[in-house]
Design an enzyme around this catalytic site. Structure first.
Site: not given
Ligand code: NAD
Length: 440
Positions: A11, A157, A210, A257-258, A266, A328
């Site tokens: 993200v 996203l 969300k 889709n099944a 997520c 996926k």
């Molecule tokens: P991720 O694990 O890929 O990335 C999180 C990052 O945060 C890591 O690189 C980690 O090192 C960093 N981090 C943790 N603590 C930190 C700190 N104190 N200072 C600086 N960096 C720090 O996670 P993600 O998939 O990007 O998801 C992040 C959030 O977004 C989650 O809450 C997730 O549920 C939400 N989200 C994810 C998606 C997705 O498709 N991946 C989509 C929508 C929402």
């Protein structure tokens, strides 16, 4: 505007690069120094269509900067996008440790530097309803931190299409009680406002939007998966059923889709998080728990189809060609991947598993390193080795649909288990290949 991104995972990195693309100056910070090192060497730690090209473009144009030091990252701007992970504890409770850690760091930074200019904290991480309020009451107390404005701005996203989704989002949700926050964040997103509707609400509603969105999509998946079992029983074709239901515009075809059910970082986490939030608030919620249960059972339902076709004794001597381990298509993310789950289940029962995975290979090799009868194909789709007994499909990569039947005929048993219902039964059967899908 100058923006600091905290957490450069799927993200944060996409958000940062896309905010640079729409004209902002962005500072990327992560606690993980390996990631910082990689970013500084103009590489990115994830696979996402179009991301690397944009990242390099804005790094060179100096619209993007990588900050390893947290204080410098906080000093660089007064708008902080929090994109840290919000994983889960064993009981399904969202683990907000990273969110609270960084919030306390920001508070300490403000205290130490006696800052009294406007500071905006944008919560992009997915958080349970009430979290923005909690941060406000526990850390950024309104009477002390008068110029610190908080708000929820969830991300919608989809991995694999993340850059496109960010630039063409249907809606941008901003939930805050602060007019100053809403005005500033709206302005920040204004270059996207022709394509995306900016929707303003309060923080709790934004957080619920969300969780609700992900839970609703997961519900569609579990609904059609439950229907697929009935379709199997009565001899229907779930693909037609899904198409016919989805033709109704009120329902729509997407997420209908099944197959093997949902995985990823997520849907599993957010449905469990929502179920936990219901129970914490002492509100019985049957729908979400059923969605989770159906999803967990679906992979076992598929696994049982394999056990029905081959006895345990027969399986012992079988080589399996396994297609797809990413949760996926078009992502290297294998978090809660059903493919990885299935390989772990099947591996002790068969002679060996030969895996083909186009994108998430490296992560999958690490995740499966303890299994000694698993090997990865080192080739491209056109050169896959079919010298196995039967095949399993676990990820719906479009290129798997196009595999020539003459190649599938090389499988010794000529059996294909299609966990994503992407192949055509009739055509395969005409070519003498046995097809076992889900609900068709
Ligand atoms: P991720 O694990 O890929 O990335 C999180 C990052 O945060 C890591 O690189 C980690 O090192 C960093 N981090 C943790 N603590 C930190 C700190 N104190 N200072 C600086 N960096 C720090 O996670 P993600 O998939 O990007 O998801 C992040 C959030 O977004 C989650 O809450 C997730 O549920 C939400 N989200 C994810 C998606 C997705 O498709 N991946 C989509 C929508 C929402």
């Amino acid at each position: 505007m100058r923006i600091t991104i905290i957490g450069t995972g799927y993200v944060g990195l996409v958000t940062g690069v896309c905010l640079a693309e729409i004209g902002h100056k962005v500072f990327l910070h992560d606690i993980n120094q390996e990631k910082i090192k990689l970013l500084k060497s103009k590489k990115i730690p994830i696979h996402e269509n179009g991301l690397l090209k944009l990242f390099k473009k804005h790094l060179e144009a100096k619209n993007l900067r990588i900050e390893s030091d947290p204080n410098e990252a906080l000093q660089a701007s007064n708008i902080y996008f929090i994109c840290v992970g919000t994983p889960q504890l064993r009981n399904g409770k969202p683990n907000l440790r990273y969110l609270f850690d960084i919030s306390n760091k920001i508070k300490d930074y403000i205290d130490k530097n006696k800052l009294n200019n406007n500071t905006f904290i944008v919560l992009k991480s997915t958080i349970p309803p009430g979290t923005t309020k909690e941060l406000q009451t526990k850390i950024f107390k309104k009477d002390i931190y008068k110029n610190v404005y908080l708000g929820s701005n969830p991300e919608f996203l989809r991995e694999g299409n993340a850059v496109y989704d960010f630039m063409n989002s249907e809606r941008i949700v901003i939930g805050s009680e602060s007019k100053e926050f809403i005005r500033t964040i709206k302005k920040l997103y204004s270059p996207l406002s022709k394509k995306s509707k900016i929707f303003i609400t309060d923080p709790q509603s934004s957080e619920l939007i969300k969780y609700g969105s992900n839970a609703f999509l997961a519900t569609k998946i579990s609904f059609i998966n439950e229907m697929s079992k009935l379709s199997d029983k009565v001899g229907g074709n779930i693909d037609d059923v899904s198409q016919g239901i989805g033709m109704d515009k009120r329902i729509g075809n997407e997420f209908l889709n099944a197959g093997l059910g949902y995985g990823g970082s997520c849907f599993p986490k957010d449905t469990r998080g929502l179920a936990y939030t219901f129970s914490k608030n002492k509100i019985p919620s049957k729908i979400i728990q059923s969605v989770i249960d159906i999803n967990n059972k679906q992979r076992k339902y598929f696994f049982n189809k394999i056990l029905k076709r081959f006895s345990k004794q027969e399986l012992k001597s079988k080589s399996v060609l396994f297609l797809g381990t990413a949760f996926k298509p078009n992502t290297d993310d294998i978090r809660e991947s059903v493919g990885i789950y299935l390989i772990n289940m099947i591996s002790p029962m068969v002679k060996n598993i030969l895996i083909f995975e186009p994108i998430a290979k490296e992560n999958s090799i690490n995740a499966l390193s303890k299994l000694n009868n698993v090997r990865f194909q080192k080739t491209s789709i056109s050169k896959i080795d079919y010298d196995c007994d039967f095949m399993i499909i676990a990820t719906e990569y479009p290129e798997f649909i196009k595999i020539p039947h003459k190649n599938l005929k090389k499988l010794k048993d000529r059996v294909v288990f299609d966990g994503r219902n992407i192949l055509n039964r009739e055509k395969l059967e005409k070519n003498g290949i046995e097809y076992i899908g889900i609900g068709k």
